[in-house]
Design a protein around this motif. Structure first.
Motif, PDB file in Angstrom:
ATOM      1  N   ALA A  84       0.859  -1.190   0.000  1.00  9.54           N
ATOM      2  CA  ALA A  84       0.000   0.000   0.000  1.00  9.54           C
ATOM      3  C   ALA A  84       0.893   1.238   0.000  1.00  9.54           C
ATOM      4  O   ALA A  84       1.867   1.306   0.746  1.00  9.54           O
ATOM      5  N   LEU A  85       0.560   2.205  -0.860  1.00  2.94           N
ATOM      6  CA  LEU A  85       1.317   3.459  -0.932  1.00  2.94           C
ATOM      7  C   LEU A  85       0.440   4.598  -0.437  1.00  2.94           C
ATOM      8  O   LEU A  85      -0.692   4.760  -0.895  1.00  2.94           O
ATOM      9  N   VAL A  86       0.948   5.379   0.513  1.00  4.88           N
ATOM     10  CA  VAL A  86       0.179   6.508   1.022  1.00  4.88           C
ATOM     11  C   VAL A  86       0.875   7.806   0.610  1.00  4.88           C
ATOM     12  O   VAL A  86       2.023   8.042   0.995  1.00  4.88           O
ATOM     13  N   ALA A 110      -2.695  -0.706  -3.699  1.00  2.81           N
ATOM     14  CA  ALA A 110      -3.627   0.269  -3.129  1.00  2.81           C
ATOM     15  C   ALA A 110      -2.884   1.573  -2.905  1.00  2.81           C
ATOM     16  O   ALA A 110      -1.747   1.581  -2.436  1.00  2.81           O
ATOM     17  N   VAL A 111      -3.524   2.680  -3.275  1.00  2.00           N
ATOM     18  CA  VAL A 111      -2.899   3.998  -3.194  1.00  2.00           C
ATOM     19  C   VAL A 111      -3.846   4.956  -2.492  1.00  2.00           C
ATOM     20  O   VAL A 111      -5.047   4.963  -2.774  1.00  2.00           O
ATOM     21  N   GLN A 129      -7.488   6.202  -3.427  1.00  3.75           N
ATOM     22  CA  GLN A 129      -8.562   6.175  -2.438  1.00  3.75           C
ATOM     23  C   GLN A 129      -8.327   7.241  -1.373  1.00  3.75           C
ATOM     24  O   GLN A 129      -7.207   7.679  -1.140  1.00  3.75           O
ATOM     25  N   ASP A 130      -9.422   7.622  -0.719  1.00  3.98           N
ATOM     26  CA  ASP A 130      -9.363   8.568   0.398  1.00  3.98           C
ATOM     27  C   ASP A 130      -8.587   7.918   1.543  1.00  3.98           C
ATOM     28  O   ASP A 130      -8.855   6.766   1.898  1.00  3.98           O
ATOM     29  N   VAL A 131      -7.651   8.663   2.119  1.00  4.18           N
ATOM     30  CA  VAL A 131      -6.833   8.113   3.204  1.00  4.18           C
ATOM     31  C   VAL A 131      -7.714   7.687   4.391  1.00  4.18           C
ATOM     32  O   VAL A 131      -7.344   6.812   5.175  1.00  4.18           O
ATOM     33  N   GLY A 132      -8.913   8.258   4.475  1.00  2.00           N
ATOM     34  CA  GLY A 132      -9.857   7.862   5.524  1.00  2.00           C
ATOM     35  C   GLY A 132     -10.338   6.419   5.380  1.00  2.00           C
ATOM     36  O   GLY A 132     -10.817   5.812   6.345  1.00  2.00           O
ATOM     37  N   ALA A 137      -9.584  -0.665   3.888  1.00  6.88           N
ATOM     38  CA  ALA A 137      -9.118  -1.172   2.587  1.00  6.88           C
ATOM     39  C   ALA A 137      -7.871  -2.045   2.737  1.00  6.88           C
ATOM     40  O   ALA A 137      -7.800  -3.131   2.156  1.00  6.88           O
ATOM     41  N   VAL A 138      -6.918  -1.588   3.517  1.00  6.15           N
ATOM     42  CA  VAL A 138      -5.664  -2.336   3.689  1.00  6.15           C
ATOM     43  C   VAL A 138      -5.921  -3.635   4.439  1.00  6.15           C
ATOM     44  O   VAL A 138      -5.385  -4.695   4.095  1.00  6.15           O
ATOM     45  N   ARG A 139      -6.778  -3.550   5.454  1.00  4.07           N
ATOM     46  CA  ARG A 139      -7.076  -4.749   6.236  1.00  4.07           C
ATOM     47  C   ARG A 139      -7.758  -5.803   5.369  1.00  4.07           C
ATOM     48  O   ARG A 139      -7.385  -6.974   5.391  1.00  4.07           O
TER      49      ARG A 139
END
Lengths: 209, 209
Positions: A84-86, A110-111, A129-132, A137-139
């Motif tokens: 996952a990239l934030v 996932a970004v 995707q919204d960081v919120g 999503a990651v889980r």
């Protein structure tokens, strides 16, 4: 087998040299040749590779293909990893576009960003995707590796979300020291800091001259 | 003033946080706030900043704009630096496209490769030169910083050319330990290795579970 970070770094170097040698159709390699190519000592290399079993053949050295395979398995490179990239600012975008990660089995699937102009947009084939939504999503995607490429002031919050989502390894590009429980494998990279070290070095060198 | 690498790293973190604060129009900042944002200790921060002179104002903390200016000068960020990039494969191209360097005053003005399909082509606005021309080109442009983004097997040769051309600082992305005289400021970054540390960690963790 529990390997220290220092040993892992060296194995990581060997495996990439072996890939280069394999591409050049070299069949065997001696520890002396590996020493020449890597800059490590001959004895050090033999010791590292002995950890993985009896791999060398006396007189001929190591079989390039076989050694490459064994090292890849130990380093987990024969598998695919979801990442996952934030943050898709300058650096995040560059990381997303960099094909080197995927080539090694690390797939950014996932970004996330907090910029409304980016959320919902397609970025290198992935919808931002919204960081919120990060934790859920990651889980649900069972992602175990996270990359932080947000400004320093947001990095600690993002790290806490990744932790909550069950991520076990974090590569941090934000310029600060993130606080995380020690069972999380946290590594920091700061490209600009490397160059700032240079400019500071040259500035003070010029003053002395 | 001779600063250690560790102190430079911290100053480098402070200066970027101050830029963020300045963008948000914050006028003063206390060492406690900086501690909160960076993860370093309050006392450590005051000690670091005291090295640069009497900058704090009792009761109000530091003037954001002024402190940012002083730190930028010390780190050489108020100047422009010419940089040579060797290797425009995947990673080299990503580095060339990354605007973060230029924003901090590091301008890649010369690019080299040994691939005939790339030499003479325009890459992000710069014409790729034959690596055989490196020594003359870098020397006549008086470039003091070099970035190595070539395969491991070519890195030592490239480093020797950069040294011959008078480069004083080298940022190496190739996965090996380059040998250089100790007066050269050499720093290594290996993005893939960081991720390989993770895959090794997760692979061996899964086996233990």
């Amino acid at each position: 087998m529990k390997l220290s970070n220092v040993i892992i770094s060296r194995l990581s170097i060997y495996v990439r040299l072996l890939s280069e040698l394999e591409e050049r159709r070299k069949e065997t390699v001696s520890s002396a040749e590996l020493a020449e190519l890597t800059g490590f000592g001959d004895a050090q290399i033999r010791k590292d590779l002995n950890l993985l079993g009896q791999l060398g053949i006396s007189g001929t050295g190591y079989d390039v293909k076989h050694l490459q395979k064994v090292l890849s398995r130990v380093l987990g490179l024969d598998r695919q990893w979801k990442v996952a990239l934030v943050g898709v600012g300058n650096l995040g975008s560059a990381l997303l576009a960099y094909p080197g990660f995927k080539q090694q089995g690390f797939n950014i699937i996932a970004v996330f960003d907090n910029d409304l102009r980016k959320i919902g947009k397609n970025w290198e084939g992935i919808v931002v995707q919204d960081v919120g939504e990060l934790v859920n999503a990651v889980r649900s995607a069972k992602i175990r590796i996270g990359i932080i490429a947000v400004p320093a002031s947001e990095a600690q919050r993002v790290a806490a979300s990744l932790l909550k989502a069950g991520v076990e390894c974090i590569l941090n590009f934000a310029p600060l020291r993130i606080k995380l429980p020690k069972e999380i494998n946290l590594r920091n990279v700061d490209l600009t800091m490397e160059l700032e070290n240079f400019s500071c070095f040259l500035t003070n060198k010029s003053r002395r001259e």
